[in-house]
Motif scaffolding. Structure first.
Motif, PDB file in Angstrom:
ATOM      1  N   LEU A 181       0.849  -1.195   0.000  1.00 20.27           N
ATOM      2  CA  LEU A 181       0.000   0.000   0.000  1.00 20.27           C
ATOM      3  C   LEU A 181       0.883   1.243   0.000  1.00 20.27           C
ATOM      4  O   LEU A 181       0.873   2.023   0.928  1.00 20.27           O
ATOM      5  N   TYR A 182       1.654   1.431  -1.064  1.00 18.57           N
ATOM      6  CA  TYR A 182       2.608   2.525  -1.084  1.00 18.57           C
ATOM      7  C   TYR A 182       2.497   3.319  -2.384  1.00 18.57           C
ATOM      8  O   TYR A 182       3.207   3.047  -3.344  1.00 18.57           O
ATOM      9  N   PRO A 183       1.593   4.303  -2.448  1.00 14.92           N
ATOM     10  CA  PRO A 183       1.429   5.064  -3.679  1.00 14.92           C
ATOM     11  C   PRO A 183       2.476   6.152  -3.839  1.00 14.92           C
ATOM     12  O   PRO A 183       3.046   6.648  -2.878  1.00 14.92           O
ATOM     13  N   GLY A 184       2.714   6.533  -5.092  1.00 11.32           N
ATOM     14  CA  GLY A 184       3.483   7.726  -5.416  1.00 11.32           C
ATOM     15  C   GLY A 184       4.879   7.759  -4.839  1.00 11.32           C
ATOM     16  O   GLY A 184       5.660   6.805  -4.924  1.00 11.32           O
ATOM     17  N   LEU A 185       5.209   8.904  -4.226  1.00 11.48           N
ATOM     18  CA  LEU A 185       6.547   9.167  -3.725  1.00 11.48           C
ATOM     19  C   LEU A 185       6.946   8.222  -2.595  1.00 11.48           C
ATOM     20  O   LEU A 185       8.133   8.084  -2.288  1.00 11.48           O
ATOM     21  N   MET A 186       5.976   7.538  -1.985  1.00 11.93           N
ATOM     22  CA  MET A 186       6.306   6.618  -0.903  1.00 11.93           C
ATOM     23  C   MET A 186       7.197   5.484  -1.392  1.00 11.93           C
ATOM     24  O   MET A 186       7.914   4.859  -0.604  1.00 11.93           O
ATOM     25  N   ILE A 187       7.172   5.203  -2.699  1.00 11.32           N
ATOM     26  CA  ILE A 187       8.068   4.189  -3.259  1.00 11.32           C
ATOM     27  C   ILE A 187       9.521   4.605  -3.038  1.00 11.32           C
ATOM     28  O   ILE A 187      10.391   3.778  -2.740  1.00 11.32           O
ATOM     29  N   VAL A 188       9.806   5.908  -3.171  1.00 10.50           N
ATOM     30  CA  VAL A 188      11.162   6.405  -2.927  1.00 10.50           C
ATOM     31  C   VAL A 188      11.548   6.189  -1.467  1.00 10.50           C
ATOM     32  O   VAL A 188      12.692   5.840  -1.151  1.00 10.50           O
ATOM     33  N   LEU A 190      10.564   3.784   0.428  1.00  7.28           N
ATOM     34  CA  LEU A 190      10.896   2.362   0.602  1.00  7.28           C
ATOM     35  C   LEU A 190      12.323   2.072   0.148  1.00  7.28           C
ATOM     36  O   LEU A 190      13.031   1.287   0.781  1.00  7.28           O
ATOM     37  N   LEU A 191      12.728   2.690  -0.949  1.00  7.35           N
ATOM     38  CA  LEU A 191      14.105   2.490  -1.406  1.00  7.35           C
ATOM     39  C   LEU A 191      15.094   3.102  -0.426  1.00  7.35           C
ATOM     40  O   LEU A 191      16.124   2.492  -0.104  1.00  7.35           O
ATOM     41  N   ALA A 192      14.792   4.309   0.072  1.00 12.52           N
ATOM     42  CA  ALA A 192      15.680   4.953   1.050  1.00 12.52           C
ATOM     43  C   ALA A 192      15.761   4.132   2.327  1.00 12.52           C
ATOM     44  O   ALA A 192      16.804   4.093   2.995  1.00 12.52           O
ATOM     45  N   ALA A 193      14.650   3.472   2.677  1.00 12.05           N
ATOM     46  CA  ALA A 193      14.613   2.645   3.885  1.00 12.05           C
ATOM     47  C   ALA A 193      15.170   1.250   3.666  1.00 12.05           C
ATOM     48  O   ALA A 193      15.206   0.441   4.588  1.00 12.05           O
ATOM     49  N   ARG A 194      15.573   0.970   2.426  1.00 13.81           N
ATOM     50  CA  ARG A 194      16.119  -0.350   2.066  1.00 13.81           C
ATOM     51  C   ARG A 194      15.111  -1.467   2.342  1.00 13.81           C
ATOM     52  O   ARG A 194      15.485  -2.581   2.698  1.00 13.81           O
ATOM     53  N   ARG A 195      13.842  -1.159   2.149  1.00 12.90           N
ATOM     54  CA  ARG A 195      12.780  -2.169   2.253  1.00 12.90           C
ATOM     55  C   ARG A 195      12.516  -2.693   0.840  1.00 12.90           C
ATOM     56  O   ARG A 195      11.499  -2.399   0.216  1.00 12.90           O
ATOM     57  N   PHE A 196      13.455  -3.473   0.335  1.00 11.71           N
ATOM     58  CA  PHE A 196      13.405  -3.862  -1.067  1.00 11.71           C
ATOM     59  C   PHE A 196      12.269  -4.838  -1.357  1.00 11.71           C
ATOM     60  O   PHE A 196      11.687  -4.807  -2.443  1.00 11.71           O
ATOM     61  N   ARG A 197      11.931  -5.689  -0.411  1.00 13.05           N
ATOM     62  CA  ARG A 197      10.811  -6.603  -0.640  1.00 13.05           C
ATOM     63  C   ARG A 197       9.504  -5.847  -0.750  1.00 13.05           C
ATOM     64  O   ARG A 197       8.662  -6.147  -1.606  1.00 13.05           O
ATOM     65  N   ALA A 198       9.315  -4.856   0.114  1.00 14.65           N
ATOM     66  CA  ALA A 198       8.104  -4.031   0.037  1.00 14.65           C
ATOM     67  C   ALA A 198       8.079  -3.242  -1.271  1.00 14.65           C
ATOM     68  O   ALA A 198       7.022  -3.090  -1.896  1.00 14.65           O
ATOM     69  N   PHE A 199       9.250  -2.740  -1.680  1.00  8.63           N
ATOM     70  CA  PHE A 199       9.324  -1.999  -2.941  1.00  8.63           C
ATOM     71  C   PHE A 199       8.948  -2.894  -4.116  1.00  8.63           C
ATOM     72  O   PHE A 199       8.151  -2.512  -4.985  1.00  8.63           O
ATOM     73  N   LEU A 200       9.504  -4.105  -4.142  1.00 11.70           N
ATOM     74  CA  LEU A 200       9.204  -5.019  -5.239  1.00 11.70           C
ATOM     75  C   LEU A 200       7.747  -5.457  -5.219  1.00 11.70           C
ATOM     76  O   LEU A 200       7.105  -5.580  -6.272  1.00 11.70           O
ATOM     77  N   ALA A 202       5.130  -3.734  -3.961  1.00 13.81           N
ATOM     78  CA  ALA A 202       4.294  -2.616  -4.392  1.00 13.81           C
ATOM     79  C   ALA A 202       4.413  -2.397  -5.892  1.00 13.81           C
ATOM     80  O   ALA A 202       3.413  -2.140  -6.577  1.00 13.81           O
ATOM     81  N   SER A 203       5.629  -2.525  -6.414  1.00 13.00           N
ATOM     82  CA  SER A 203       5.827  -2.346  -7.851  1.00 13.00           C
ATOM     83  C   SER A 203       5.115  -3.440  -8.639  1.00 13.00           C
ATOM     84  O   SER A 203       4.514  -3.182  -9.689  1.00 13.00           O
ATOM     85  N   ALA A 204       5.165  -4.676  -8.126  1.00 15.26           N
ATOM     86  CA  ALA A 204       4.512  -5.788  -8.815  1.00 15.26           C
ATOM     87  C   ALA A 204       3.001  -5.607  -8.858  1.00 15.26           C
ATOM     88  O   ALA A 204       2.348  -5.885  -9.870  1.00 15.26           O
ATOM     89  N   VAL A 205       2.440  -5.125  -7.753  1.00  9.92           N
ATOM     90  CA  VAL A 205       0.988  -4.880  -7.727  1.00  9.92           C
ATOM     91  C   VAL A 205       0.615  -3.806  -8.743  1.00  9.92           C
ATOM     92  O   VAL A 205      -0.355  -3.963  -9.509  1.00  9.92           O
TER      93      VAL A 205
END
Length: 445
Positions: A181-188, A190-200, A202-205
């Motif tokens: 549940l991470y729209p828009g700029l929140m994806i950035v 996740l990357l800054a937080a090194r939450r790569f699984r969450a980033f992947l 959210a991107s996959a969804v």
């Protein structure tokens, strides 16, 4: 263990009971003032923007048509208004495409009401505010009395739903869970937080939903969406209601405009440069807290999440009044951070573990920040529609009083975003002393 919260002194019980009673009485009074404005709405003939436009798009999807074609716009009844949302936007309404307009409009509008108290309760419970049910009740009643929540209701906007999804995402990050549940700029973030699984995830969804909707709308839908953004941004970016950075820059550089400012290319360029600088600075100041959140203290994600959630709205091309729904959770987080930092420092001082200078610094910073948060709560209760009235009066009579009042209302429009972002940066820069709250289950452990 569960009864520990009731092991209070008589004075604490009295204060606790008085606080609950105040929340109940004041909340009921606020509801008495605010509810009448919500009770009479002509749902069959209500405004068809944003959510209802997406619902119309979902109806077209079900019959194999696209809202990005003139044929689709004619079928929607929006022949002269281009569809301004991205192709994935109608996906949410596919299950409701067969609903009649009146039912869909009322259901969508009332969903914000149903979500708002849950949104605030989850926030106050997570941060261990006293009497979270009572606190959520009075805060919900206060929000309902505001003009921007009423606006969110009558024009059927999705800002409260987005704010609620932000709260769920924040809670999941505090528990080291990967919720998509991470729209828009929140994806950035996740990357800054090194939450790569969450980033992947959210991107996959997003990619999955985008591909599914593109199967009917076609690649042309994306091309037409990009083409539509130019005229839409030219029409709305310089509007007096736009409280984003892209609305602020033209207002500062063209201060004598009373209504809509012509957004020149140089205005957009300045806003883009500032946006890039703010995002880069945010990544820098959040680097340490996000690292600590991943490896040691999950609650350290609070301030980075708050900062990026605010930037996700403020750095948008436009941010309307109902976007203030996204400020509610950050206000509670910052209040908890600044208050608990002062309380912890005071206890250390009493135990001779810190100097008078450190206590005074933390006390001054915390008092200023908390005072600004309560002042913002008052600012958010302002009737923003008076901006247009002062603009019209100043344009007609050119009296200094109307011009001054117009700028006061503009400050009330942009101020909440600017102040909240500044307080978030301040809390991150003072993170050596400002301590976010730990979760209640961790405290019991």
């Amino acid at each position: 263990m569960m009864l520990r919260r009731f092991a209070l002194s008589p004075l604490q019980k009295l204060l606790y009971g008085s606080f609950v009673f105040f929340c109940l009485v004041w909340g009921l009074e606020l509801l008495r003032r605010g509810l009448p404005g919500y009770l009479v709405v002509d749902w069959p003939n209500c405004h068809e923007g944003d959510w209802l436009a997406d619902w119309r798009g979902a109806q077209l999807f079900r019959i194999g048509m696209s809202p990005f074609t003139q044929e689709g716009l004619n079928a929607m009844g929006h022949a002269t208004n281009p569809f301004g949302h991205a192709p994935p936007a109608p996906f949410v309404f596919l299950l409701f495409a067969d609903f009649p307009k009146a039912l869909m409009a009322e259901l969508a509008a009332l969903s914000g009401w149903m979500i708002l108290p849950i949104h605030i309760y989850l926030t106050t419970k997570e941060l261990k505010f006293p009497a979270p049910v009572a606190t959520a009740f009075v805060a919900t009643a206060a929000v309902i009395t505001t003009m921007w929540m009423h606006y969110n209701f009558i024009v059927i906007q999705s800002s409260e739903l987005i704010a609620f999804l932000y709260v769920l995402a924040w809670r999941s990050l505090r528990r080291r869970m990967d919720v998509r549940l991470y729209p828009g700029l929140m994806i950035v973030m996740l990357l800054a937080a090194r939450r790569f699984r969450a980033f992947l995830a959210a991107s996959a969804v997003f990619v999955g939903v985008a591909m599914y909707m593109t199967s009917v709308y076609g690649i042309h839908g994306w091309i037409q969406f990009a083409t539509n953004q130019g005229p839409i941004s030219d029409n709305w970016m310089g509007n007096l209601q736009n409280s984003s950075l892209y609305g602020l820059v033209p207002r500062v550089l063209a201060p004598f405009s009373s209504d809509t400012v012509s957004v020149l290319p140089k205005f957009k360029a300045i806003a883009i440069v500032i946006s890039i600088g703010l995002v880069a600075l945010s990544v820098l100041v959040c680097w340490g807290p996000t690292k600590r959140a991943k490896h040691a203290d999950p609650s350290a994600i609070d301030l980075p999440f708050v900062l990026f959630s605010l930037l996700s709205a403020f750095l948008n091309a436009w941010a309307w009044e109902h976007y203030f729904c996204l400020i509610v959770q950050p206000m509670f987080v910052l209040l908890a951070v600044y208050w608990r930092s002062f309380h912890a420092t005071l206890r250390e001082f009493c135990d001779n573990l810190c100097s008078v200078r450190k206590l005074l610094v933390v006390a001054a910073v915390s008092a200023f920040a908390i005072g600004m948060l309560f002042f913002l709560a008052r600012v958010l209760s302002v009737n923003y529609w008076t901006r247009g009235q002062f603009g019209l009066l100043w344009r007609t009579y050119h009296l200094p009083f109307y011009y001054k009042q117009l700028h006061v209302m503009e400050a009330a429009t942009f101020g909440p975003w600017i102040v909240m972002i500044a307080l978030s940066f301040g809390a991150l820069l003072f993170s050596w002393r400002l301590r976010p709250a730990v979760r209640s289950d961790e405290r019991n452990a």
